[in-house]
Design a protein around this motif. Structure first.
Motif, PDB file in Angstrom:
ATOM      1  N   VAL A  28     -75.214 -44.109  45.245  1.00 26.20           N
ATOM      2  CA  VAL A  28     -76.371 -44.862  44.772  1.00 26.20           C
ATOM      3  C   VAL A  28     -75.871 -46.161  44.148  1.00 26.20           C
ATOM      4  N   GLU A  29     -76.436 -47.279  44.563  1.00 22.64           N
ATOM      5  CA  GLU A  29     -75.994 -48.571  44.068  1.00 22.64           C
ATOM      6  C   GLU A  29     -76.665 -48.896  42.730  1.00 22.64           C
ATOM      7  N   VAL A  30     -76.109 -48.326  41.668  1.00 25.34           N
ATOM      8  CA  VAL A  30     -76.629 -48.528  40.315  1.00 25.34           C
ATOM      9  C   VAL A  30     -76.178 -49.888  39.802  1.00 25.34           C
ATOM     10  N   GLU A  31     -77.078 -50.607  39.168  1.00 27.54           N
ATOM     11  CA  GLU A  31     -76.743 -51.916  38.623  1.00 27.54           C
ATOM     12  C   GLU A  31     -75.837 -51.777  37.399  1.00 27.54           C
ATOM     13  N   ILE A  47     -70.992 -51.256  42.945  1.00 24.39           N
ATOM     14  CA  ILE A  47     -71.035 -50.175  43.933  1.00 24.39           C
ATOM     15  C   ILE A  47     -71.616 -50.711  45.232  1.00 24.39           C
ATOM     16  N   SER A  48     -70.930 -50.441  46.320  1.00 26.96           N
ATOM     17  CA  SER A  48     -71.393 -50.837  47.651  1.00 26.96           C
ATOM     18  C   SER A  48     -71.350 -49.615  48.562  1.00 26.96           C
ATOM     19  N   LEU A 106     -63.446 -47.027  49.878  1.00 23.92           N
ATOM     20  CA  LEU A 106     -63.985 -47.369  48.559  1.00 23.92           C
ATOM     21  C   LEU A 106     -65.480 -47.652  48.637  1.00 23.92           C
ATOM     22  N   GLN A 107     -66.220 -47.057  47.711  1.00 22.46           N
ATOM     23  CA  GLN A 107     -67.637 -47.371  47.572  1.00 22.46           C
ATOM     24  C   GLN A 107     -67.981 -47.786  46.146  1.00 22.46           C
ATOM     25  N   ASP A 108     -67.158 -47.365  45.194  1.00 22.15           N
ATOM     26  CA  ASP A 108     -67.305 -47.789  43.805  1.00 22.15           C
ATOM     27  C   ASP A 108     -66.126 -48.696  43.468  1.00 22.15           C
ATOM     28  N   CYS A 126     -67.924 -59.667  42.419  1.00 19.19           N
ATOM     29  CA  CYS A 126     -67.275 -58.514  43.039  1.00 19.19           C
ATOM     30  C   CYS A 126     -67.441 -58.611  44.558  1.00 19.19           C
ATOM     31  N   VAL A 127     -66.331 -58.521  45.293  1.00 18.15           N
ATOM     32  CA  VAL A 127     -66.374 -58.674  46.745  1.00 18.15           C
ATOM     33  C   VAL A 127     -65.738 -57.459  47.410  1.00 18.15           C
TER      34      VAL A 127
END
Length: 223
Positions: A28-31, A47-48, A106-108, A126-127
């Motif tokens: 989940v892409e939490v801000e 998070i992507s 990687l997702q986080d 963040c890239v």
């Protein structure tokens, strides 16, 4: 039988509810939080999530920073092949990895800033550079996010945060209460059905015994 069927239908829901607190949820892409307390540590979240979780992927993450008085972004951190590296002396010994561990997928891509100073106020970039690996080809994907961080003397919780936490606990308590009520209801239906079945069995047994007694009496009279 109807009560038993109701209970069997309820069991999967009960199992899912009990396991909800311990299972690992999907990405989940939490801000990220945007307020950091001075002289403490702060997590800059990034998070992507992949569009398709079953696709194999390899990713790297790069972080850039632009202070309130800076005109350009500066490369401050990179993470690739399970290794992180600080790229700027300003953040030397103050940046550590806080994202996905023991994986190339990687997702986080979050990082920790230790010993936060007021000079850390600014925009963090963040890239994600992700290589999606399919059966016959590969696909390159790039995702970028901007996080505006403000350093304050002391953190203050907003009303929205407090209300959301209260609503979460109220929902959990309400769900647990509903499950207890449903279990009691099903237990009573099963108990009532069992008593009814027991009475029917007893009546049937008495009827059979009475019929057998009458048959025996008729045989004795005939003799």
């Amino acid at each position: 039988m109807a009560a038993v069927q109701d209970l069997l239908l309820l069991l999967p829901l009960l199992s899912l509810a009990l396991q909800a607190s311990v299972c690992h949820g999907a990405c989940v892409e939490v801000e990220s939080d945007t307020e950091a307390a001075a002289y403490s540590f702060f997590k800059v979240g990034c998070i992507s999530c992949k569009q398709r979780g079953e696709v194999e992927a390899v990713a790297s993450v790069n972080w850039y920073f632009k202070g309130t008085e800076d005109t350009n972004f500066t490369h401050i951190y990179s993470y690739e092949n399970k290794k992180g590296e600080v790229k700027n002396e300003r953040f030397e010994f103050r940046l550590t990895w806080a994202g996905s561990n023991e994986t190339l997928d990687l997702q986080d891509g979050s990082i920790f800033i230790h010993n936060v100073t007021y000079n850390d106020t600014g925009t963090y970039h963040c890239v994600f550079n992700r290589r999606l690996i399919y059966t016959n080809y590969e696909c390159l994907n790039k995702t970028a996010k901007l996080i505006h961080v403000k350093v304050v003397p002391k953190l203050t919780r907003g009303m929205a945060s407090i209300l959301s936490e209260v609503m979460m606990y109220v929902s959990i308590i309400g769900l647990q209460f509903w499950l207890v009520v449903e279990m009691i209801y099903c237990y009573r239906k099963i108990a009532a059905a069992g008593e009814e079945a027991l009475r029917e069995s007893a009546a049937e047994y008495l009827a059979i015994a009475s019929e057998s007694k009458d048959n025996c009496a008729g045989v004795q009279v005939a003799e």
